[in-house]
Design a protein around this motif. Structure first.
Motif, short mmCIF file in Angstrom:
data_model
loop_
_atom_site.label_atom_id
_atom_site.label_comp_id
_atom_site.label_asym_id
_atom_site.label_seq_id
_atom_site.Cartn_x
_atom_site.Cartn_y
_atom_site.Cartn_z
N ALA A 235 0.19 -9.17 -1.20
CA ALA A 235 -1.02 -8.94 -0.41
C ALA A 235 -2.00 -8.04 -1.15
O ALA A 235 -3.22 -8.26 -1.13
CB ALA A 235 -0.65 -8.35 0.95
N VAL A 236 -1.48 -7.01 -1.81
CA VAL A 236 -2.34 -6.10 -2.58
C VAL A 236 -3.00 -6.85 -3.74
O VAL A 236 -4.20 -6.69 -3.99
CB VAL A 236 -1.52 -4.90 -3.10
N ILE A 237 -2.23 -7.67 -4.43
CA ILE A 237 -2.79 -8.45 -5.55
C ILE A 237 -3.86 -9.41 -5.05
O ILE A 237 -4.89 -9.61 -5.71
CB ILE A 237 -1.66 -9.21 -6.28
N LEU A 238 -3.66 -9.97 -3.87
CA LEU A 238 -4.65 -10.89 -3.29
C LEU A 238 -5.96 -10.16 -3.01
O LEU A 238 -7.06 -10.67 -3.30
CB LEU A 238 -4.10 -11.49 -2.00
N LEU A 239 -5.88 -8.95 -2.47
CA LEU A 239 -7.09 -8.16 -2.22
C LEU A 239 -7.78 -7.79 -3.53
O LEU A 239 -9.01 -7.84 -3.63
CB LEU A 239 -6.74 -6.88 -1.45
N ILE A 240 -6.98 -7.40 -4.52
CA ILE A 240 -7.56 -7.02 -5.81
C ILE A 240 -8.28 -8.22 -6.44
O ILE A 240 -9.37 -8.07 -7.02
CB ILE A 240 -6.47 -6.48 -6.74
N ALA A 241 -7.69 -9.40 -6.32
CA ALA A 241 -8.33 -10.61 -6.87
C ALA A 241 -9.66 -10.88 -6.18
O ALA A 241 -10.66 -11.25 -6.83
CB ALA A 241 -7.39 -11.80 -6.72
N SER A 242 -9.71 -10.65 -4.86
CA SER A 242 -10.95 -10.90 -4.12
C SER A 242 -12.02 -9.86 -4.43
O SER A 242 -13.20 -10.07 -4.12
CB SER A 242 -10.67 -10.90 -2.61
N ALA B 153 -3.88 2.84 -4.82
CA ALA B 153 -2.72 2.47 -5.64
C ALA B 153 -1.62 3.52 -5.48
O ALA B 153 -0.43 3.18 -5.41
CB ALA B 153 -3.12 2.33 -7.10
N ILE B 154 -2.00 4.79 -5.43
CA ILE B 154 -1.02 5.86 -5.22
C ILE B 154 -0.34 5.68 -3.87
O ILE B 154 0.89 5.82 -3.76
CB ILE B 154 -1.71 7.24 -5.29
N LEU B 155 -1.10 5.34 -2.83
CA LEU B 155 -0.52 5.16 -1.50
C LEU B 155 0.51 4.02 -1.50
O LEU B 155 1.62 4.18 -0.97
CB LEU B 155 -1.63 4.85 -0.48
N ILE B 156 0.14 2.90 -2.10
CA ILE B 156 1.08 1.76 -2.15
C ILE B 156 2.28 2.09 -3.02
O ILE B 156 3.42 1.73 -2.69
CB ILE B 156 0.35 0.50 -2.67
N GLY B 157 2.06 2.79 -4.12
CA GLY B 157 3.17 3.17 -4.99
C GLY B 157 4.16 4.07 -4.29
O GLY B 157 5.38 3.90 -4.44
N LEU B 158 3.67 5.02 -3.50
CA LEU B 158 4.56 5.91 -2.74
C LEU B 158 5.35 5.13 -1.69
O LEU B 158 6.55 5.36 -1.50
CB LEU B 158 3.75 7.01 -2.07
N VAL B 159 4.67 4.21 -1.01
CA VAL B 159 5.35 3.38 -0.01
C VAL B 159 6.46 2.55 -0.65
O VAL B 159 7.58 2.48 -0.13
CB VAL B 159 4.34 2.46 0.70
N LEU C 210 -5.32 -5.55 7.24
CA LEU C 210 -4.54 -5.07 8.39
C LEU C 210 -3.08 -5.48 8.28
O LEU C 210 -2.19 -4.77 8.75
CB LEU C 210 -5.15 -5.60 9.69
N GLY C 211 -2.83 -6.64 7.67
CA GLY C 211 -1.45 -7.09 7.47
C GLY C 211 -0.66 -6.14 6.59
O GLY C 211 0.54 -5.91 6.82
N ILE C 212 -1.32 -5.57 5.58
CA ILE C 212 -0.66 -4.59 4.72
C ILE C 212 -0.23 -3.37 5.54
O ILE C 212 0.89 -2.86 5.42
CB ILE C 212 -1.60 -4.17 3.57
N ALA C 213 -1.14 -2.91 6.41
CA ALA C 213 -0.82 -1.75 7.26
C ALA C 213 0.35 -2.06 8.19
O ALA C 213 1.27 -1.24 8.35
CB ALA C 213 -2.05 -1.35 8.07
N LEU C 214 0.34 -3.24 8.79
CA LEU C 214 1.42 -3.63 9.71
C LEU C 214 2.74 -3.77 8.96
O LEU C 214 3.80 -3.42 9.49
CB LEU C 214 1.07 -4.93 10.42
#
Length: 432
Positions: free
Chosen positions: A81-88, A409-415, A344-348
């Protein structure tokens, strides 16, 4: 076969070093309990140990199954999902008319910079994923100290300003209020995990960075910081009665401030002091000043159909803070809704992981990360649709800029670091 040999065979199939030591300790205890049970039935120590080992089954099968259970986890759905957002995020850059901003075509330059930013962000995500987040808890106060020191010295060493905010630039690196948010997030996750901190001490620790952020000033960062700390406090170890009392007191103060602000807006402040609020409420009356951007955004959104506008309307900063508008103009509300759903899907997805985690530093870290990510996302989305005042809150992973991209990126990396070690959290909780 001795118990030591059996354990060596089992753990030889487990690839994770940490899981290997944990499994060995757990199986040793199980074999010990089972051996005592057989001894109590009249068997010798050696016979009892052999029976206990035979009850465990095949060492290879047991080792393979335990390796599968304790294998470090990868959340491919979240990463995808993160890669999809980055591509967009390339859409706003490729579709905006940068000649309006720079006087000549800088699309290639922006794309090349964006690629560099993405490489750094992906390296940061993967790097943090392999870092053991639990080690950060021991450094909560030093991390807090670094964040506070940065905020304190920024006005003194600043060499650039943006919208009146003091910043320090070293080549492509920009140190600003946003830079300290991940540090404060980690620090307060540690503070609220440890029971040694008293409420008055945490209040002081909270107020100092808030004061320094307001001095820079950056209202957006101050708002996000308050939200993150408030959510962490609600999930902390403090008693429910204490939490209720704090929220009632803070809520009362906020209501009083709002009422005073309304009174001041109508009777005390001069027109030049209230123009931004007035422009938000009635942008048409300030079409050539503070209401200009809101009218530009409104016009762009009105022209965009479900599948994109025939002619893209120029909006300043369309590749940064207003990237969602440019995405909607280029590919329509269908693309805009799809992007919002992914955000929002990433957050959920992160919240879904957090619900099964035991109370720990890891859980608070994940909650803090998803709070900061969600607060940014919701404000940015509601802002472009006119429900909230316009401020410099970028849309995570879509808005152009190295600082917001690396922050998220830091937030996703920590998660992902916490999720990777999720099985250890649950195992240690059950053991304790």
């Amino acid at each position: 076969m001795s118990s030591k040999q059996f354990l060596q065979q089992v753990t030889s199939y487990i690839r994770s070093k940490e899981a290997r030591s944990h499994v060995e300790q757990e199986l040793q205890q199980h074999i010990g309990h089972s051996t005592k049970a057989w001894v109590s039935k009249g068997y010798s120590r050696e016979e009892a140990e052999q029976k206990a080992i035979s009850e465990m089954g095949s060492a290879s099968q047991l080792g393979k199954s335990l390796d599968k259970i304790h294998r470090p986890k990868w959340d491919f759905w979240l990463m995808g999902a993160v890669i999809l957002l980055i591509a967009s995020s390339f859409v706003p850059i490729l579709t905006v008319d940068v000649n309006e901003v720079f006087g000549y075509d800088m699309t290639r330059y922006l794309v090349e910079n964006k690629i560099i930013h993405i490489v750094l962000a992906m390296a940061l995500i993967v790097g943090l994923m392999f870092v053991d987040y639990r080690k950060l808890q021991r450094f909560s106060f030093p991390i807090y100290g670094v964040a506070t020191l940065l905020l304190a010295i920024l006005p003194l060493i600043s060499n650039t300003f943006r919208n009146g905010e003091a910043m320090f630039r070293i080549g492509p690196i920009l140190i600003q209020a946003w830079t300290v948010l991940p540090l404060l997030l980690v620090a307060f996750a540690g503070f609220f995990t440890e029971r040694k901190w008293k409420l008055w001490q945490l209040t002081g620790l909270f107020l100092l960075p808030l004061y320094l952020i307001m001095k820079l000033p950056n209202l957006a960062v101050a708002m996000l910081y308050i939200v993150v700390v408030a959510v962490l406090f609600s999930f902390s170890h403090f008693a429910r009665k204490v939490k209720q009392t704090v929220f009632v007191v803070v809520g009362t103060i906020n209501v009083a401030l709002i009422l005073y602000s309304i009174y001041a807006y109508h009777f005390l402040l001069e027109p030049y002091q209230t123009v931004r609020i007035a422009a938000f409420l009635n942008p048409d009356l300030f079409a050539t000043s503070e209401g200009y951007m809101m009218l530009q955004i409104k016009t762009a959104l009105a022209r965009a159909g479900w599948f994109g506008a025939e002619t893209i309307y120029y909006v300043p900063e369309a590749h940064t803070d207003y990237a969602l508008i440019q995405l909607i103009q280029a590919y329509g509300y269908v693309a805009g809704v799809a992007a919002i759903l992914v955000i929002l899907g990433i957050a959920l997805r992160i919240l879904w992981h957090a619900r099964t985690m035991p109370q720990s530093f890891g859980k608070l870290l994940v909650i803090a990360a998803v709070t900061l990510y969600s607060a940014q996302s919701l404000y940015s989305i509601l802002m472009v649709f006119g429900f909230l005042p316009l401020t410099g809150v970028p849309l995570p992973f879509i808005s152009y800029g190295m600082t917001p991209l690396l922050l998220n990126a830091i937030l996703i990396g920590l998660v992902l670091s916490v999720y990777r070690r999720k099985s250890y959290m649950i195992a240690h909780k059950m053991a304790s």
